[in-house]
Scaffold this active site. Structure first.
Site, PDB file in Angstrom:
ATOM      1  N   CYS A  57       0.900  -1.161   0.000  1.00  8.74           N
ATOM      2  CA  CYS A  57       0.000   0.000   0.000  1.00  8.74           C
ATOM      3  C   CYS A  57       0.928   1.198   0.000  1.00  8.74           C
ATOM      4  O   CYS A  57       1.591   1.462   1.000  1.00  8.74           O
ATOM      5  CB  CYS A  57      -0.904   0.031   1.235  1.00  8.74           C
ATOM      6  SG  CYS A  57      -1.756   1.619   1.364  1.00  8.74           S
ATOM      7  N   SER A  97      -1.222   1.767   4.784  1.00  7.64           N
ATOM      8  CA  SER A  97      -0.968   0.370   5.151  1.00  7.64           C
ATOM      9  C   SER A  97      -2.204  -0.489   4.896  1.00  7.64           C
ATOM     10  O   SER A  97      -2.488  -1.403   5.667  1.00  7.64           O
ATOM     11  CB  SER A  97      -0.554   0.285   6.624  1.00  7.64           C
ATOM     12  OG  SER A  97      -1.573   0.867   7.425  1.00  7.64           O
ATOM     13  N   CYS A  98      -2.956  -0.214   3.828  1.00  2.00           N
ATOM     14  CA  CYS A  98      -4.161  -0.989   3.531  1.00  2.00           C
ATOM     15  C   CYS A  98      -3.782  -2.461   3.365  1.00  2.00           C
ATOM     16  O   CYS A  98      -2.804  -2.789   2.681  1.00  2.00           O
ATOM     17  CB  CYS A  98      -4.835  -0.457   2.273  1.00  2.00           C
ATOM     18  SG  CYS A  98      -5.411   1.235   2.495  1.00  2.00           S
TER      19      CYS A  98
END
Ligand code: FE
Length: 216
Positions: free
Chosen positions: A115, A119-120
């Site tokens: 990501c 921080s997906c």
């Protein structure tokens, strides 16, 4: 038309920033304290979610999905066509708040997930993301020099293998369906799931057959 004092506003902004803690963990703590104070959040609920994602939800959910896909071609087709719906066939704890997209490793293509913005991550499948996944260095280099990053994770691909990098977002969380290792024909779904690591589902590891050297 509303008037505003730009100088005063920028002074307020500077003051606010000077009071913000530099460490992201402290920022999160400050935000949590503020939300609890205002009555928007129950700190017990935060603790419960952290415990669920750290202790109950983890890479084993994703590993079960991978093993099912390896054993059941119809499930694999559903997973690749609509990851969110296929994963919903499992009764996992945790919310699926974004579309899940499975990307399949093949002999000629290796997939890597990042990501770049924050921080997906598919929390319901992989649990809490590792620290390196959230680090600026990984987020920048995974896109710029994926092969070098992979080599640092001890994944060295033959030159003919293409590397595809997938940028997860709040809307779509990518998840790698690794290749089933040779020599696992006799293993059942549970035994196969035990071979699948978190990193293999991010793309920073390959799945090893039993007896082969494990990732560091
Ligand atoms: Fe993100």
């Amino acid at each position: 038309m509303a008037s505003f004092d730009g100088k005063r506003l920028s002074g307020i902004q500077r003051q606010l920033h000077s009071h913000l803690p530099s460490d992201p963990a402290l920022r999160v703590k400050s935000l949590e304290s503020l939300l609890v104070d205002k009555g928007y959040l129950d700190s017990g609920a935060v603790d419960a979610w952290v415990e669920i994602y750290s202790e109950q939800v983890g890479p084993k959910n994703g590993a079960a999905v991978v093993a099912r896909a390896w054993c059941d071609p119809a499930f694999k087709a559903r997973l690749l066509a609509d990851g969110t719906a296929a994963v919903a066939e499992f009764d996992f704890v945790g919310r699926h708040n974004a579309k899940i997209v499975a990307v399949e490793n093949k002999p000629e293509v290796h997939n890597l997930v990042v990501c770049t913005l924050c921080s997906c991550y598919p929390l319901a499948l992989l649990g809490v993301p590792p620290t390196w996944y959230k680090a600026n260095e990984y987020r920048a280099r995974a896109v710029r020099e994926p092969r070098a990053v992979l080599a640092e994770f001890c994944v060295v691909l033959p030159p003919g293998v293409k590397v595809r990098v997938w940028d997860s977002t709040s809307e779509a969380r990518y998840f790698v369906l690794p290749q089933r290792p040779d020599g696992t024909e006799d293993l059942d779904e549970a035994a196969l799931a035990a071979l699948v690591t978190r990193n293999a589902m991010i793309g920073t590891a390959l799945v090893q057959a039993p007896g082969e050297e494990k990732e560091a």
